[in-house]
Enzyme design. Structure first.
Site, short mmCIF file in Angstrom:
data_model
loop_
_atom_site.label_atom_id
_atom_site.label_comp_id
_atom_site.label_asym_id
_atom_site.label_seq_id
_atom_site.Cartn_x
_atom_site.Cartn_y
_atom_site.Cartn_z
N LYS A 69 38.12 -30.42 -34.70
CA LYS A 69 37.79 -29.72 -33.45
C LYS A 69 36.45 -29.05 -33.61
O LYS A 69 36.05 -28.71 -34.74
CB LYS A 69 38.84 -28.65 -33.17
CG LYS A 69 38.90 -28.22 -31.72
CD LYS A 69 39.71 -29.23 -30.93
CE LYS A 69 39.91 -28.85 -29.50
NZ LYS A 69 40.97 -29.69 -28.90
N1 GLU Z 1 40.44 -32.24 -26.39
C1 GLU Z 1 41.54 -33.13 -26.20
C2 GLU Z 1 42.76 -32.65 -26.97
O1 GLU Z 1 42.88 -31.49 -27.28
C3 GLU Z 1 41.18 -34.58 -26.46
C4 GLU Z 1 40.78 -34.90 -27.87
C5 GLU Z 1 40.26 -36.31 -28.05
O2 GLU Z 1 40.33 -37.11 -27.13
O3 GLU Z 1 39.77 -36.58 -29.14
O4 GLU Z 1 43.66 -33.38 -27.23
#
Ligand code: GLU
Length: 418
Positions: A107
């Site tokens: 993240k």
């Molecule tokens: N931000 C989204 C999540 O928390 C998508 C993450 C992604 O597609 O890599 O799942």
């Protein structure tokens, strides 16, 4: 430990520990999973439109890469911190593993209010942040995607900056990008769509009818909340409340979501919407409704308000909206919580589809994407539901058990290095 600064991180660890206890997890695996693999903190200097330089703090955290490249969004929000980003990275590890994806968890984020930036400022911020985290990311290493406060345009700028540096176009460095640079059909609505697929499965399991008498409240009207609300309306239920960061609107007879969207397009926020009662975000969570979709930020349902929730099903569009103490209260009250790592996994599942299509240079129709998504969401729901019944635990613990089981097997067969 620096990671443990936020209650959000402590909460994620508590949930992990509890699942570990129920499933008899190897203590060495548990110790490792309580902490991220590595984290990068960067300063992001940006020339603002007035000519001054402002320096923003940014992060990229890899929680686990045991199953493949780290995967997870990039968040632009004033409350972004290292600890929050680390907690979100941990959730991504479990989410990807639960959904059977060959991906790890990561993240990123910048502590910034994107609504206060011009398009030019946002672009410069994104390009500089990308340059700072460049050694950390790549199609085989770590693949960012949109999250709160970022979108497909942000991904296009990251793709371009990364590709400029390498000297050729590298579409696989991000997912959630615009279709014209290799994005996948159906990615934009995938998270909201997946939330609704899990609600459909939950209502079948619980024998709850979904029709016009089913009242739905949605906290958050960003990418996830908006798509989920529209899809809930499409399947015939009545959306009675939605909200954004300025507050919510409520009409027990149902909202006209196209009208709400048009109002936001014109006025930027929901504030002052004329055809519904104005409510606060806190009030929205306690409304008389059947289905509640928290699709904003973490830490919304707590031990203070959990007893007042009236919904029968909560589907977590956001990551971490329910605190551990609230989970207990909801379980005792027989509220069926579809946890974040399952309910909102549609986004990362279609991100994975996007990555696969990009590698193959072969793109699927939207129907193919949606059908494949439905298959994965409903099969995983069934698997998690079966574990929750077998072990007599809530859906969160069951989902964690399923995700961690696959991950711990992978970790133990690879072995600890050196
Ligand atoms: N931000 C989204 C999540 O928390 C998508 C993450 C992604 O597609 O890599 O799942």
């Amino acid at each position: 430990m620096i990671w443990e600064e936020s209650t959000f991180y402590q909460n994620a660890v508590k949930q992990l520990e509890y699942a570990g206890q129920v499933m008899n997890l190897d203590p060495n695996v548990l110790t490792r999973l309580k902490m991220p693999k590595r984290a990068l903190i960067v300063s992001v200097p940006v020339r603002m439109d007035d000519g001054n330089i402002k320096v923003f703090e940014g992060y990229r955290v890899h929680h686990s890469m045991s199953m493949g490249p780290a995967k997870g969004g990039i968040r632009y929000h004033p409350s972004v911190s290292l600890s929050e980003t680390a907690a979100l990275a941990m959730l991504m590890t479990f989410k990807c593993s639960l959904m059977n994806l060959p991906l790890g968890g990561g993240k990123g984020g910048i502590a910034v209010d994107p609504s206060k930036l011009s398009r030019g400022e946002k672009q410069r911020l994104t390009r500089r942040y990308t340059t700072e985290i460049l050694p950390f990311i790549g199609p085989e290493k770590d693949i960012p995607a949109p999250d709160v406060g970022t979108d497909s345009q942000t991904m296009a700028w990251i793709l371009d900056t990364y590709s400029q540096e390498l000297g050729y176009c590298v579409p696989g460095v991000v997912t959630g990008k615009p279709i014209e640079v290799g994005g996948s059909l159906g990615r934009e609505e995938a998270t909201g769509r997946g939330v609704v697929y899990t609600i459909i499965e939950a209502s079948k399991a619980l024998n709850i009818k979904l029709d016009e008498n089913t009242k739905v409240a949605v906290q958050g009207f960003g990418n996830v909340g908006r798509a989920a609300a529209k899809k809930m309306q499409k399947i015939g239920t009545t959306v009675v409340a939605v909200s954004d960061y300025t507050g919510g609107i409520y009409n027990p007879k149902g909202l006209d979501l196209d009208h709400v969207s048009a109002y936001i397009a014109k006025n930027k926020t929901l504030g002052g919407y004329p055809e519904a009662e104005a409510i606060s975000n806190e009030q929205l969570l306690e409304l008389p409704c059947d289905i509640l979709i928290p699709a904003a930020l973490e830490g919304q349902i707590t031990d203070k308000n959990a007893a007042k929730v009236k919904a029968k099903i909560i589907a977590e569009g956001a990551n971490g909206p329910t605190e551990s103490a609230a989970d207990k209260i909801l379980f005792e009250k027989n509220v069926f919580v579809i946890p974040d790592i399952l309910a909102n996994a549609g986004g990362v599942v279609v991100s994975y589809f996007e990555w696969v299509q990009g590698i193959q240079k072969l793109f699927w129709t939207e129907k193919e994407v949606n059908n494949k998504l439905f298959e994965i969401m409903s099969n995983t729901f069934a698997k998690v539901y079966a574990v929750s019944l077998e072990k007599k635990v809530n859906m969160r613990t069951a989902a964690l058990i399923c995700g961690i089981d696959r991950l711990s097997k992978a970790m133990l067969s690879r072995g600890f290095f050196p």
